[in-house]
Scaffold this motif. Structure first.
Motif, PDB file in Angstrom:
ATOM      1  N   GLN A 169       5.153   0.129 -12.848  1.00  0.00           N
ATOM      2  CA  GLN A 169       4.945   1.052 -11.742  1.00  0.00           C
ATOM      3  C   GLN A 169       3.650   0.767 -10.989  1.00  0.00           C
ATOM      4  N   SER A 170       2.936  -0.284 -11.357  1.00  0.00           N
ATOM      5  CA  SER A 170       1.671  -0.594 -10.703  1.00  0.00           C
ATOM      6  C   SER A 170       1.942  -1.317  -9.388  1.00  0.00           C
ATOM      7  N   VAL A 171       1.849  -0.597  -8.301  1.00  0.00           N
ATOM      8  CA  VAL A 171       2.134  -1.155  -6.985  1.00  0.00           C
ATOM      9  C   VAL A 171       0.848  -1.436  -6.206  1.00  0.00           C
ATOM     10  N   GLY A 172      -0.270  -1.352  -6.876  1.00  0.00           N
ATOM     11  CA  GLY A 172      -1.547  -1.573  -6.216  1.00  0.00           C
ATOM     12  C   GLY A 172      -1.681  -2.969  -5.633  1.00  0.00           C
ATOM     13  N   GLN A 173      -1.163  -3.968  -6.336  1.00  0.00           N
ATOM     14  CA  GLN A 173      -1.245  -5.349  -5.832  1.00  0.00           C
ATOM     15  C   GLN A 173      -0.461  -5.510  -4.539  1.00  0.00           C
ATOM     16  N   ILE A 174       0.677  -4.865  -4.465  1.00  0.00           N
ATOM     17  CA  ILE A 174       1.508  -4.961  -3.263  1.00  0.00           C
ATOM     18  C   ILE A 174       0.756  -4.383  -2.071  1.00  0.00           C
ATOM     19  N   LYS A 175       0.187  -3.203  -2.246  1.00  0.00           N
ATOM     20  CA  LYS A 175      -0.551  -2.564  -1.157  1.00  0.00           C
ATOM     21  C   LYS A 175      -1.797  -3.353  -0.778  1.00  0.00           C
ATOM     22  N   ASN A 176      -2.485  -3.907  -1.773  1.00  0.00           N
ATOM     23  CA  ASN A 176      -3.701  -4.667  -1.487  1.00  0.00           C
ATOM     24  C   ASN A 176      -3.413  -5.931  -0.685  1.00  0.00           C
ATOM     25  N   VAL A 177      -2.356  -6.643  -1.044  1.00  0.00           N
ATOM     26  CA  VAL A 177      -2.007  -7.851  -0.288  1.00  0.00           C
ATOM     27  C   VAL A 177      -1.553  -7.466   1.121  1.00  0.00           C
ATOM     28  N   GLY A 178      -0.833  -6.364   1.246  1.00  0.00           N
ATOM     29  CA  GLY A 178      -0.436  -5.892   2.572  1.00  0.00           C
ATOM     30  C   GLY A 178      -1.637  -5.541   3.437  1.00  0.00           C
ATOM     31  N   LEU A 179      -2.606  -4.878   2.846  1.00  0.00           N
ATOM     32  CA  LEU A 179      -3.825  -4.542   3.586  1.00  0.00           C
ATOM     33  C   LEU A 179      -4.604  -5.796   3.960  1.00  0.00           C
ATOM     34  N   LEU A 180      -4.630  -6.767   3.060  1.00  0.00           N
ATOM     35  CA  LEU A 180      -5.277  -8.036   3.364  1.00  0.00           C
ATOM     36  C   LEU A 180      -4.596  -8.720   4.550  1.00  0.00           C
TER      37      LEU A 180
END
Length: 110
Positions: free
Chosen positions: A36-47
């Motif tokens: 359930q850790s979606v932090g990487q997805i959001k971080n790459v999107g923000l990048l």
């Protein structure tokens, strides 16, 4: 679509495409591993958004430098240059929207 890719600049558009692939990779990894850790997805999107804005700023800087050297420029030519400079930002925002949607889907799946 290929024309927009070329107009946006091969360097930044390639970097953004790699970031899109990373978003899809992390989303697939989260979906398959039931993580359930979606932090990487959001971080790459923000990048991707930040990379798109950087591409736009560099494009605008070089356009204004060329305008300064040329002297008088028509408003149509200026508008065309500004339009082209926004391609990387739009691509980055689209990648961020995809990342957020994938994160929502992964988080809300049962």
């Amino acid at each position: 679509m290929i024309e927009l890719f070329q107009m946006g600049g091969m360097l930044f558009m390639s970097i953004l495409t790699i970031q899109l692939a990373a978003v899809v990779f992390f989303a697939t990894k989260c979906f398959l591993s039931k993580d359930q850790s979606v932090g990487q997805i959001k971080n790459v999107g923000l990048l991707a958004v930040i990379t798109g804005i950087l591409g736009q700023l560099i494009g605008m800087f070089s356009a204004f430098e060329a305008i300064q050297q040329m002297g008088a420029v028509s408003p149509a030519m200026l508008a065309g240059g500004l339009k082209v400079s926004m391609i990387t930002t739009m691509y980055g925002v689209i990648i961020y929207i995809v990342a957020i949607l994938l994160a929502i889907i992964i988080k809300n799946r049962k």
